[in-house]
Write a protein that holds these residues in place. Structure first.
Motif, PDB file in Angstrom:
ATOM      1  N   SER A 232       6.971   4.076  -2.612  1.00 56.77           N
ATOM      2  CA  SER A 232       5.861   3.709  -3.494  1.00 56.77           C
ATOM      3  C   SER A 232       6.339   3.227  -4.856  1.00 56.77           C
ATOM      4  CB  SER A 232       4.917   4.899  -3.666  1.00 56.77           C
ATOM      5  OG  SER A 232       5.586   5.978  -4.309  1.00 56.77           O
ATOM      6  N   ASP A 236       6.601  -4.752  -5.857  1.00 54.77           N
ATOM      7  CA  ASP A 236       5.789  -5.343  -4.792  1.00 54.77           C
ATOM      8  C   ASP A 236       6.601  -6.290  -3.915  1.00 54.77           C
ATOM      9  OD1 ASP A 236       3.651  -3.945  -5.731  1.00 54.77           O
ATOM     10  OD2 ASP A 236       2.733  -5.628  -6.801  1.00 54.77           O
ATOM     11  N   ARG A 410      -2.195  -1.357   0.854  1.00 56.43           N
ATOM     12  CA  ARG A 410      -2.845  -1.036  -0.419  1.00 56.43           C
ATOM     13  C   ARG A 410      -2.171  -1.748  -1.587  1.00 56.43           C
ATOM     14  NH1 ARG A 410      -2.416   3.867   0.109  1.00 56.43           N
ATOM     15  NH2 ARG A 410      -0.635   4.336  -1.231  1.00 56.43           N
ATOM     16  N   ARG A 411      -0.835  -1.763  -1.572  1.00 55.15           N
ATOM     17  CA  ARG A 411      -0.111  -2.388  -2.681  1.00 55.15           C
ATOM     18  C   ARG A 411      -0.240  -3.910  -2.678  1.00 55.15           C
ATOM     19  NH1 ARG A 411       4.453   0.311  -4.530  1.00 55.15           N
ATOM     20  NH2 ARG A 411       5.016  -1.669  -5.520  1.00 55.15           N
ATOM     21  N   LEU A 414      -4.753  -4.602  -2.394  1.00 49.50           N
ATOM     22  CA  LEU A 414      -5.700  -4.007  -3.333  1.00 49.50           C
ATOM     23  C   LEU A 414      -5.136  -3.936  -4.749  1.00 49.50           C
ATOM     24  CD1 LEU A 414      -7.166  -1.173  -1.073  1.00 49.50           C
ATOM     25  CD2 LEU A 414      -8.074  -3.460  -1.506  1.00 49.50           C
ATOM     26  N   THR A 415      -4.163  -3.058  -4.957  1.00 44.36           N
ATOM     27  CA  THR A 415      -3.645  -2.877  -6.323  1.00 44.36           C
ATOM     28  C   THR A 415      -2.876  -4.092  -6.814  1.00 44.36           C
ATOM     29  OG1 THR A 415      -1.626  -1.809  -5.490  1.00 44.36           O
ATOM     30  CG2 THR A 415      -3.493  -0.382  -5.991  1.00 44.36           C
ATOM     31  N   GLY A 416      -2.340  -4.881  -5.911  1.00 42.51           N
ATOM     32  CA  GLY A 416      -1.579  -6.061  -6.322  1.00 42.51           C
ATOM     33  C   GLY A 416      -2.401  -7.316  -6.468  1.00 42.51           C
TER      34      GLY A 416
END
Length: 456
Positions: A232, A236, A410-411, A414-416
């Motif tokens: 985590s 990215d 998710r990375r 969504l968050t990226g």
């Protein structure tokens, strides 16, 4: 839009530059992460001492690779060398008895490595299926075949197949009996230049084994996903490269194992199934298979038999569901395999639905009226880029874990979003365009070859 649509050379050059630079950048991040985590407590079980004189440790998380090329290496070399030797002698002395020699040597090898109990069980399966085939009842053949397939997933019989041609027995690829029988019954004749191609394939397989060994001393791509806390913290780009490299490695492993076996099979005057298509070139769900032999069998007896020409949505759905049911039995029923089958079955059908939608109605009219062939290729490549990452995510579930797949999704999504998402999508788009260019070149070469073969 035809496959022969070309793009400007400058545009393709830009795509190559972007792709190579992005891969190098992601690789640098993975290298730094591997070096930084080499001494982590969580890595202790799967990162073992390797090149001690260089201070490098080795990723040994893949038990299958370690088993074949360390623990069982000498036994494999001995068994395959013996097979090649006896096959050559038999071909020279009594070529009509080749199939019997393969069976006898294979049976002796199975008894020596697995014991008489396994041999009796395998023979029992073979006899049962043979008797069922003589009765001429398709439903009985299907029932016994599925029962046999399921029983081979019961411990300790996992991963063993009943084919006594020794190279295919242990490694694959799967070769259907009708093809094997037809080829082994032919008079062994070596085509011009075939020995050179066999030597080249053997050299390529050996080079790939060495390359993987070197790679695992610098990149711990199989161990890092098991430590979610460490994964985590990756950038990215490195996380995307980690997900991609896991699928590439799985393809390389299959290509190496099949390549070694195919080399031996070609020495025996057989034409085995080709190695799997490179994962980098896969942006269509319909082509995502690692064992072409299994794929040919599934298409012939399940997928094409039920789906017909695959032009209708409902028959295609039934055909794909039936295919993945059989595949689930082949892989061994468990929660991860169920999830993998559902995701890939959905991807295959969704791809067909989108294709049907694009071929008919307003979208098709808009493409023909408003888009040039080059722009149409760009739009399709963008869709292929999205498909490519769907293929990666759906298969990452079975190669690593659901938790790691969720982390990557998710990375990157969504968050990226939007920077990371769009950047990775553009890099993938560049790769798909280069793959399409390769396909265009091959199509033109094939067309030229056919033109030369036409009578004057």
């Amino acid at each position: 839009m035809g496959i022969k649509t070309a793009l400007p050379a400058a545009e393709l050059g830009l795509y190559s530059l972007v792709l190579s630079g992005s891969l190098a950048y992601a690789g640098r991040g993975l290298l730094e992460a591997s070096q930084g985590g080499a001494h982590r407590k969580a890595f202790r079980e799967s990162v073992r001492p390797g090149w001690e004189y260089l201070g490098r440790k080795m990723d040994v998380a893949d038990f299958e690779w370690v088993m074949w090329f360390t623990s069982f290496r000498n036994m494999i070399v001995f068994a395959l060398s013996g097979h090649v030797l006896f096959a050559k002698l038999c071909t020279m002395v009594a070529p009509q008895l080749r199939s019997w020699m393969y069976a006898v040597y294979g049976v002796l090898a199975v008894v020596g490595t697995m014991g008489p109990w396994y041999l009796l069980l395998l023979l029992g399966h073979c006899v049962s299926l043979y008797v069922a085939s003589l009765l001429g009842q398709p439903w009985l053949c299907l029932a016994l075949g599925l029962a046999s397939l399921a029983s081979f997933k019961m411990d300790p019989l996992i991963s063993w197949q009943y084919n006594f041609y020794l190279p295919f027995f242990f490694f694959g690829p799967i070769m259907t009996f009708d093809r094997f029988h037809a080829q082994v019954s032919q008079e062994p004749v070596r085509q011009e230049g075939e020995l050179w191609r066999i030597r080249a394939q053997a050299g390529l397989s050996a080079a790939a084994i060495v390359a993987v060994d070197i790679f695992f001393h610098f990149f711990y791509i199989l161990t890092i996903p098991s430590d979610l806390k460490f994964a985590s913290r990756l950038p990215d780009s490195a996380l995307a490269g980690l997900a991609y490299s896991n699928l590439v490695y799985d393809w390389v492993k299959a290509a190496v194992l099949f390549g070694v076996v195919n080399t031996v099979a070609r020495l025996d005057h057989l034409d085995p199934p080709q190695p799997p298509k490179c994962i980098t070139a896969l942006y269509v769900f319909g082509e995502t298979h690692f064992d072409r032999g299994i794929n040919d069998w599934l298409c012939k007896y399940v997928y094409d038999h039920i789906g017909g020409d695959h032009s209708a949505v409902i028959p295609e759905l039934a055909a794909s569901v039936a295919t993945f049911v059989v595949t689930t039995l082949w892989l061994g029923p468990c929660d991860i395999v169920y999830l993998w089958s559902v995701l890939n079955c959905f991807g295959l059908n969704f791809e067909l639905w989108v294709q049907k939608l694009a071929e008919h109605g307003p979208l098709a009219q808009f493409e023909q009226a408003r888009l040039s062939e080059q722009m149409s290729r760009r739009v399709r490549a963008l869709c292929g880029a999205v498909n490519f990452w769907a293929i990666i995510m759906y298969n990452l579930v079975s190669l690593n874990s659901l938790e790691f797949t969720e982390l990557v999704a998710r990375r990157l999504i969504l968050t990226g979003f939007p920077q990371t998402t769009l950047a990775i999508l553009f890099v993938t788009y560049c790769g798909v365009q280069l793959v399409k260019e390769r396909e265009r070149t091959l199509a033109l070469e094939e067309e030229q070859r056919k033109d030369k073969e036409k009578p004057e």
